[in-house]
Write an enzyme that holds these catalytic residues in place. Structure first.
Site, PDB file in Angstrom:
ATOM      1  N   LYS A   1      -2.575  -9.012   2.532  1.00 48.29           N
ATOM      2  CA  LYS A   1      -2.118  -9.109   1.148  1.00 48.29           C
ATOM      3  C   LYS A   1      -0.828  -9.899   1.018  1.00 48.29           C
ATOM      4  O   LYS A   1      -0.645 -10.665   0.059  1.00 48.29           O
ATOM      5  CB  LYS A   1      -1.935  -7.686   0.626  1.00 48.29           C
ATOM      6  CG  LYS A   1      -1.382  -7.551  -0.743  1.00 48.29           C
ATOM      7  CD  LYS A   1      -0.014  -6.887  -0.776  1.00 48.29           C
ATOM      8  CE  LYS A   1       0.226  -5.886   0.320  1.00 48.29           C
ATOM      9  NZ  LYS A   1       1.651  -5.637   0.580  1.00 48.29           N
TER      10      LYS A   1
ATOM     11  N   GLY B   1       0.819  -1.205   0.000  1.00 48.67           N
ATOM     12  CA  GLY B   1       0.000   0.000   0.000  1.00 48.67           C
ATOM     13  C   GLY B   1       0.857   1.262   0.000  1.00 48.67           C
ATOM     14  O   GLY B   1       0.563   2.235  -0.685  1.00 48.67           O
ATOM     15  N   ASN B   2       1.968   1.211   0.752  1.00 52.13           N
ATOM     16  CA  ASN B   2       2.838   2.389   0.846  1.00 52.13           C
ATOM     17  C   ASN B   2       3.647   2.614  -0.416  1.00 52.13           C
ATOM     18  O   ASN B   2       4.191   3.693  -0.619  1.00 52.13           O
ATOM     19  CB  ASN B   2       3.789   2.267   2.040  1.00 52.13           C
ATOM     20  CG  ASN B   2       3.027   2.279   3.349  1.00 52.13           C
ATOM     21  OD1 ASN B   2       2.042   2.970   3.471  1.00 52.13           O
ATOM     22  ND2 ASN B   2       3.474   1.485   4.298  1.00 52.13           N
TER      23      ASN B   2
ATOM     24  N   LYS C   1       4.957  -9.378   6.550  1.00 52.84           N
ATOM     25  CA  LYS C   1       5.827  -9.577   5.374  1.00 52.84           C
ATOM     26  C   LYS C   1       6.851 -10.675   5.660  1.00 52.84           C
ATOM     27  O   LYS C   1       7.094 -11.555   4.833  1.00 52.84           O
ATOM     28  CB  LYS C   1       6.551  -8.280   5.023  1.00 52.84           C
ATOM     29  CG  LYS C   1       5.660  -7.245   4.360  1.00 52.84           C
ATOM     30  CD  LYS C   1       6.493  -6.142   3.741  1.00 52.84           C
ATOM     31  CE  LYS C   1       5.638  -4.946   3.347  1.00 52.84           C
ATOM     32  NZ  LYS C   1       4.189  -5.052   3.367  1.00 52.84           N
TER      33      LYS C   1
ATOM     34  N   LYS D   1      -8.853  -5.686  12.616  1.00 52.68           N
ATOM     35  CA  LYS D   1      -8.370  -4.803  11.558  1.00 52.68           C
ATOM     36  C   LYS D   1      -9.282  -3.587  11.437  1.00 52.68           C
ATOM     37  O   LYS D   1     -10.450  -3.711  11.052  1.00 52.68           O
ATOM     38  CB  LYS D   1      -8.377  -5.603  10.256  1.00 52.68           C
ATOM     39  CG  LYS D   1      -7.627  -4.950   9.136  1.00 52.68           C
ATOM     40  CD  LYS D   1      -6.199  -5.457   9.019  1.00 52.68           C
ATOM     41  CE  LYS D   1      -5.460  -4.677   7.968  1.00 52.68           C
ATOM     42  NZ  LYS D   1      -4.010  -4.806   8.081  1.00 52.68           N
TER      43      LYS D   1
END
Lengths: 301, 301
Positions: free
Chosen positions: B206, B9-10, B264, B122
């Protein structure tokens, strides 16, 4: 057979119904039930309208207090996601395991010199008072036009020239994947002089894009499903009669309402004239019967 | 090589930037420029985040005066359309003719008994005053949680189990099509007891979905691109040091922030442990250098 099925906006959202997720899903379930038997026997490519959905997105975008406004190509892409998802999920739920289904984002190239860009006619989004419409027109470069006592934004509806994802669609159809694509006629794009593809603020006629898709795919049939049971000669008049089987040549002699049946008839004739296939127009629940010539209007050479 | 690239997203929206179409397109252009050279040499599957986008759609949906509200699975599908369109268009513009690109709507199946459903964590959409949050919670069945002085809706983030469109993705990758899919981790769905697939109100991580995709695809590499140049041991501390090359086993001994680098690292380790491939984490503009081990963090067996 290879069949392109175009689901009309009125088949996905009945006239007057609220555009809720529940209503859309209920209607998509009905559409899926009509199409699933065809998917068992034929290679289907399914397209769909997006008028009410993109209208709602444009309205929410207009009302957004976040100060960000999205162009129509992006709203179109969003609506392809929303509607494609519902269709894919509901049709997959009705098919035995092993059937594969894919929803493809689709860009449709139009000619930047299409005369439609000089003459925007397609109303989109909410209605405004004159002063507000004028202000929005100045702020955001919109064309506006009267709509009853109010004003609405109008956008061009250029003619579809090429479907950019055609190679991928072809590849998937060859491999027996049911493809959902060209939603809302595809996201309108133009090729700039430097060769770059960019989105444009326009709306592509879904039936015209479906006809182009069916021709490029070498489809055997193009079937446009809506909420009327057939094409009528003299629609709205006392002696109106349903057309059951007619040649494209005879069809071309008749005149139809420009906003509703006109584009469907033109799309059907173009497909029939340029291919060896036939076209059908009729109501959703008759999908199978239209293919066998027992319902709807069938247009042949 | 077959490579799954996950765009964070970033990487698509820089911290603090307004979520305008222009900013998104500008960032996608940068991402496309970083990925195009890879697409010439490798078989790419590109995934992406959708946090800010689905947040905006949820906010617009919340503010909608039309009285219709859409569930998260549909908003997710919309965001896959929006972001996938931009990525497909910009990357295609940088590649020579003949390269094919496809954006696929993707559903990710989760377990209806996933403990996340009992413990939604979330945050999503806008912040509300307590009374309003309480009211929305009662009206629409939302779970809410404090966020600073305000309250926000929280949704479950269950673990991805299966990507429903896997067969189609595989088929396209085999045929050298660049595939954009599993946006936002995919649209969350569950299989009900009657066998039907239905959408659920959840958000899928994701990176976790990208790892699943890379494993099922038998990818050679999984590369997660964000806005930090490497994984740091002791991030934020005086003696923080970038990790350049590390085994999954050693990585598992370290601890990372649960909301950002943690997922991640977990996704990378899972991929590396279950396949013969390697994983990379680093900044967008280093995409090529990460693959050759000259930048970012590379995680190997």
């Amino acid at each position: 057979m290879r069949i392109v099925i175009a689901l009309g906006g009125n088949a996905l959202l009945h006239r007057g119904e609220a555009l809720s997720a529940e209503n859309q899903r209920a209607n998509v379930k009905i559409a899926a039930a009509a199409l699933a038997p065809l998917a068992l026997e034929h290679h289907l490519v399914i397209t769909h309208g997006n008028g009410p959905q993109v209208g709602l997105l444009a309205l929410q975008d207009s009302a957004s207090t976040e100060g960000v406004h999205y162009p129509l190509d992006i709203l179109d892409a969003e609506s392809e996601g929303m509607i494609g998802y519902l269709i894919e999920q509901e049709i997959s739920n009705l098919l035995p395991a092993g059937h594969r289904c894919a929803t493809l984002l689709t860009q449709t190239e139009v000619d930047p010199h299409d005369p439609a860009f000089q003459n925007p006619t397609k109303p989109i989004g909410p209605v405004y008072e004159h002063a507000e419409a004028q202000q929005l027109s100045e702020q955001r470069g919109w064309s506006i036009a009267p709509d009853g006592d109010f004003f609405r934004r109008v956008v061009p509806s250029p003619s579809p020239q090429r479907i950019l994802e055609m190679g991928v669609i072809e590849l998937l159809v060859e491999r027996q994947v049911i493809v959902i694509c060209a939603g809302g006629g595809g996201i309108p794009v133009v090729r700039r002089k430097d060769g770059q593809i960019v989105g444009v603020e326009a709306v592509i006629d879904k039936d015209s894009a479906s006809s182009l898709l069916a021709r490029e795919l070498g489809a055997d049939a193009l079937v446009m499903l809506t909420d009327v049971e057939a094409v009528y000669q003299g629609w709205g008049e006392a002696d109106a009669r349903a057309l059951h089987r007619i040649s494209a040549r005879d069809m071309r002699q008749l005149t139809f309402a420009p906003g509703s049946m006109g584009p469907k008839v033109a799309a059907a004739c173009e497909f029939v004239e340029q291919t060896g296939g036939f076209a059908g127009i009729g109501q959703l629940q008759d999908a199978c019967a239209i293919l066998t010539g027992e319902a709807g209007t069938v247009i042949t050479r």
